[in-house]
Design a protein around this motif. Structure first.
Motif: not given
Length: 339
Positions: A262-267, A281-296, A242-248
Motif C-alpha cells: 500500500l503506497v500513498n501517492t497524494e503529494p 522526516y526528510l522528503y516524501q517517499v518517491a513512487y516506483d511502480f515498475k520497481g515494485l512490480r519487478e519484485q512480484g 517505495d520499491a527500495e523499502h520492499v527490496r530491503v
C-alpha cells in the motif's frame, strides 16, 4: 460500538511492527469484526522505555503500552490514566508513563516475564484481540553500515547518520532470540499479515529478524501486506523509494515474501511539515511502480495521507478500509495504479 459484519467467520489479521504507526492501524481495525493479533517490537532503547529497560532489565514497554490502549475496551478515562506521562519537574518519575511502570511491575512479579504479564494486563484492560511481545526477553538491535562499521542499540543506529546495509537482533541474555509459540501460531493461522507503517530498520525488521518469526512470515499462507511509509526517515531510509523499502525487506528474509504494497501517492503540500517538531522526516517517499512490480508485488496506490498538527501521517481509516477490501480479493488480482 458498531462492528461491521464481513459475512464470514472473523478473519485473522496479524499486525507486526512498533512505533507510532502501529496503534493507528490497530485503532482502525478495532472497528471491524476481525480477530486481531499485534506482534510488537521489543528492541526499543530510547525514552522512558529505555530507562526502565536499563534499570530493571525488562522488555521496553512503550510500544506495548500504546498497542494495549489501541485495542482496549476500557472507559476513556482509564486509558488516559494508563497513558499519563509525568512532568519533567517530577524528578523521580520524570518522563515516565504510568502504563510503562505497570507493565514493568507486572513482568517483574513472580518472574513471570513480559509475555505472561501482557496477557494478564490484556485481560484487565478488556483487550479485543491479542497483544504479543515479539520476544519474552529484551533484544538488542545491531546494524552493519555500508562503510563496514557496526553499531548496537536502536537509538544509536538511528543517530549514526550512516547508510544501513542490514540489521539483526541479539538477546541480552546471550541466547538465540525466539518468539513464543503463540506468536508463530498466530502468523501461520492468519488470513492477512500487515507490516507497518513504521520505521523500516528499527520498528519492522527487528521483529522479522527473530529467526522463527521470519521463518513463519516466509512460510505462512496469509497475504503479506506492507504499508509503505509516506516520508523518508533520517538515519534510516534517506532517499529511499517505495520499491527500495520492499527490496530491503525481501533481502533480509532471503525471498520476495511481500505480496501486496500500500503506497500513498497524494503529494504532501509544500512547506506544510513542521521540520523542527518532526525532524526525523526528510522528503516524501518517491513512487516506483515498475520497481515494485519487478519484485512480484501487487500495488495499491491511493490517497492514504492525513495532515494533522503540521505533521504527515497515514489515514488509518482509509488504510484499514483497503485492508478489509483485500480480504475479499484473490491474490492474483492486479491493482495496477488506482490513483
Amino acid at each position: 460500538m458498531t462492528h461491521i459484519n464481513l459475512n464470514r467467520n472473523r478473519p485473522k489479521i496479524v499486525v507486526i511492527g512498533g512505533g507510532t504507526g502501529l496503534p493507528v492501524i490497530l485503532t482502525g481495525l478495532h472497528q471491524y469484526n476481525v480477530d486481531i493479533t499485534a506482534v510488537v517490537t521489543v528492541a526499543d532503547d530510547g525514552g522512558s522505555s529505555g530507562v526502565i529497560r536499563d534499570y530493571i532489565n525488562v522488555v521496553p514497554p512503550g510500544d506495548i503500552r500504546n498497542v494495549l490502549v489501541a485495542l482496549s475496551n476500557m472507559p476513556e478515562i482509564y486509558k488516559q490514566i494508563f497513558q499519563y506521562r509525568f512532568n519533567s519537574n517530577d524528578q523521580f518519575f520524570s518522563g515516565h508513563a504510568i502504563g510503562n511502570l505497570i507493565i514493568a511491575a507486572l513482568s517483574e512479579m513472580d518472574d513471570r516475564g513480559i509475555f505472561d504479564a501482557v496477557q494478564e494486563l490484556s485481560s484487565l484492560m478488556q483487550i479485543d484481540g491479542h497483544v504479543y511481545p515479539a520476544s519474552d526477553t529484551p533484544l538488542i538491535l545491531n546494524a552493519k553500515f555500508t562503510d563496514g562499521s557496526q553499531l548496537a542499540g536502536e537509538s544509536h543506529i538511528s543517530a549514526a547518520g550512516k547508510t544501513i546495509d542490514h540489521v539483526w537482533v541479539t538477546s541480552v541474555d546471550g541466547k538465540t532470540p525466539e518468539a513464543k509459540q503463540e506468536v508463530i501460531q498466530a502468523i501461520m493461522e492468519a488470513d492477512q499479515i500487515v507490516l507497518g507503517p513504521g520505521s523500516l530498520f528499527t520498528s519492522i525488521l527487528p521483529n522479522l529478524m527473530i529467526s522463527n518469526v521470519g521463518q513463519a512470515v516466509r512460510e505462512t499462507n496469509a497475504e503479506v501486506i506492507y504499508i509503505c511509509n509516506i516520508m523518508t526517515q533520517k538515519g534510516e531510509t534517506e532517499r529511499f523509494t517505495d520499491a527500495e523499502h520492499v527490496r530491503v525487506l525481501n533481502r533480509h528474509l532471503g525471498k520476495n515474501f511481500i505480496d501486496t504494497v500500500l503506497v500513498n501517492t497524494e503529494p504532501v503540500p509544500k512547506d506544510y511539515l513542521d521540520r523542527q517538531k518532526y525532524d526525523e522526516y526528510l522528503y516524501q517517499v518517491a513512487y516506483d511502480f515498475k520497481g515494485l512490480r519487478e519484485q512480484g508485488c501487487r500495488v495499491i496506490s491511493d490517497n492514504f495521507l492525513k495532515l494533522r498538527d503540521r505533521g504527515v501521517f497515514h489515514n488509518g481509516e482509509q488504510v484499514v478500509e483497503e485492508l478489509m477490501r483485500l480480504l475479499g480479493r484473490p491474490r492474483s488480482w492486479d491493482a495496477n495504479e488506482l490513483n
